[in-house]
Design a protein around this motif. Structure first.
Motif, PDB file in Angstrom:
ATOM      1  N   HIS A  71      95.131 -12.834  -9.930  1.00 19.67           N
ATOM      2  CA  HIS A  71      95.126 -13.857  -8.881  1.00 19.67           C
ATOM      3  C   HIS A  71      94.315 -13.408  -7.673  1.00 19.67           C
ATOM      4  O   HIS A  71      93.691 -14.231  -6.988  1.00 19.67           O
ATOM      5  N   ARG A  72      94.265 -12.119  -7.430  1.00 19.65           N
ATOM      6  CA  ARG A  72      93.455 -11.614  -6.318  1.00 19.65           C
ATOM      7  C   ARG A  72      91.956 -11.694  -6.665  1.00 19.65           C
ATOM      8  O   ARG A  72      91.125 -11.955  -5.796  1.00 19.65           O
ATOM      9  N   THR A  74      90.667 -13.954  -8.688  1.00 13.60           N
ATOM     10  CA  THR A  74      90.352 -15.377  -8.562  1.00 13.60           C
ATOM     11  C   THR A  74      90.162 -15.769  -7.105  1.00 13.60           C
ATOM     12  O   THR A  74      89.236 -16.527  -6.765  1.00 13.60           O
ATOM     13  N   ALA A  75      91.014 -15.246  -6.232  1.00 16.51           N
ATOM     14  CA  ALA A  75      90.917 -15.575  -4.808  1.00 16.51           C
ATOM     15  C   ALA A  75      89.604 -15.082  -4.193  1.00 16.51           C
ATOM     16  O   ALA A  75      89.132 -15.639  -3.187  1.00 16.51           O
ATOM     17  N   ARG A  76      88.997 -14.074  -4.795  1.00 17.22           N
ATOM     18  CA  ARG A  76      87.706 -13.588  -4.301  1.00 17.22           C
ATOM     19  C   ARG A  76      86.556 -14.543  -4.667  1.00 17.22           C
ATOM     20  O   ARG A  76      85.446 -14.405  -4.158  1.00 17.22           O
ATOM     21  N   TYR A 102      95.289 -24.305  -6.623  1.00 19.38           N
ATOM     22  CA  TYR A 102      96.572 -23.648  -6.311  1.00 19.38           C
ATOM     23  C   TYR A 102      96.449 -22.507  -5.313  1.00 19.38           C
ATOM     24  O   TYR A 102      97.427 -22.137  -4.657  1.00 19.38           O
ATOM     25  N   LEU A 103      95.264 -21.939  -5.158  1.00 18.59           N
ATOM     26  CA  LEU A 103      95.070 -20.873  -4.176  1.00 18.59           C
ATOM     27  C   LEU A 103      94.491 -21.389  -2.859  1.00 18.59           C
ATOM     28  O   LEU A 103      94.292 -20.613  -1.923  1.00 18.59           O
ATOM     29  N   VAL A 104      94.245 -22.696  -2.793  1.00 19.72           N
ATOM     30  CA  VAL A 104      93.639 -23.294  -1.600  1.00 19.72           C
ATOM     31  C   VAL A 104      94.732 -23.915  -0.744  1.00 19.72           C
ATOM     32  O   VAL A 104      95.445 -24.810  -1.195  1.00 19.72           O
ATOM     33  N   ARG A 105      94.870 -23.462   0.477  1.00 18.36           N
ATOM     34  CA  ARG A 105      95.967 -23.931   1.325  1.00 18.36           C
ATOM     35  C   ARG A 105      95.668 -25.257   2.011  1.00 18.36           C
ATOM     36  O   ARG A 105      96.581 -25.974   2.417  1.00 18.36           O
ATOM     37  N   THR A 151      88.800 -24.532  -7.840  1.00 10.75           N
ATOM     38  CA  THR A 151      89.239 -23.228  -7.340  1.00 10.75           C
ATOM     39  C   THR A 151      88.232 -22.637  -6.357  1.00 10.75           C
ATOM     40  O   THR A 151      88.591 -21.830  -5.497  1.00 10.75           O
TER      41      THR A 151
END
Length: 235
Positions: A71-72, A74-76, A102-105, A151
């Motif tokens: 998940h980290r 992907t967040a990059r 899902y990682l976008v606030r 994403t």
């Protein structure tokens, strides 16, 4: 952008990758070719954090991500579209796309990204309320790629996007990949259809038994007798 250095991966007693090295520069599409079992999917899984390498290093935009959690990674901005589409069959097209954020606030940003996907893939926009499991194979593949775009990838890892699709649909998928790359997203493309992959790639690598055996510009690989004989039907 992406640098793989002397990567080793083991599955139990199987040495799946043996000192593999490759790079993807900003703005490139790079094709990764090889027969079944050569280590292509293993490479993408190691890069995205789904497999833990036993040796070597993976760097993304200068940062060592060799042992970082998926998940980290992907967040990059390094986003993996695995083989087999894997859409949520009971959710609608729109709900599948929403899950890509899902990682976008910022909910407004998610909506903007989904609308961009609909602009890129108007066929999906027409089916936004349809369940994912009722789509054709090609539509499901486009949905899987569209979900990854929500994403927010800077580098997209695509594993066999043309698998099992009719030739006309394969052409549409490859056109989509080319459009994504033209929009500024780098692509590492694993593809059994070497001819299709090399038509849209800037460079390519060939791996056999987990080892890199050839690399170079896509145009050169299309003319290389070894590639022609092994992957382009000998013509």
């Amino acid at each position: 952008m992406l640098e793989i250095r002397d990567l080793d991966v083991h599955y139990g007693g199987v040495h799946a990758l043996r000192g593999l090295s490759l790079t993807v520069a900003q703005g490139e599409t790079v094709a990764l070719l090889g027969n079944n079992g050569a280590g292509k999917t293993t490479t993408l899984s190691a890069v995205s954090g789904l497999l833990r390498p036993s040796g070597g290093a993976i760097l993304f935009e200068g940062a060592d991500i060799t042992r970082e959690h998926p998940h980290r990674i992907t967040a990059r901005g390094l986003v993996h579209v695995p083989e087999g589409r894997r859409v949520f069959s009971t959710l609608t097209v729109h709900e599948n796309l929403q899950l890509g954020g899902y990682l976008v606030r910022d909910s407004a940003e998610i909506r903007r990204r989904i609308e961009r996907v609909y602009e890129l893939l108007p066929h999906l926009a027409q089916r936004r309320g349809q369940q994912g499991g009722t789509l054709s194979g090609g539509e499901q593949q486009m949905l899987a790629v569209g979900r990854a775009l929500v994403t927010g990838p800077r580098l997209l890892l695509l594993d066999e996007p043309s698998m099992g699709l009719a030739p006309l649909v394969v052409a549409s998928i490859m056109e989509l990949v080319a459009d994504i790359n033209a929009g500024g997203t780098s692509v590492l493309l694993v593809e059994q259809n070497a001819a299709a992959a090399l038509r849209i790639a800037d460079r390519g690598y060939v791996i056999e038994n987990g080892e890199g055996v050839l690399e170079g510009p896509a145009a050169g690989l299309r003319e290389d007798p070894r590639v022609v004989q092994a992957y382009l039907g000998g013509v």
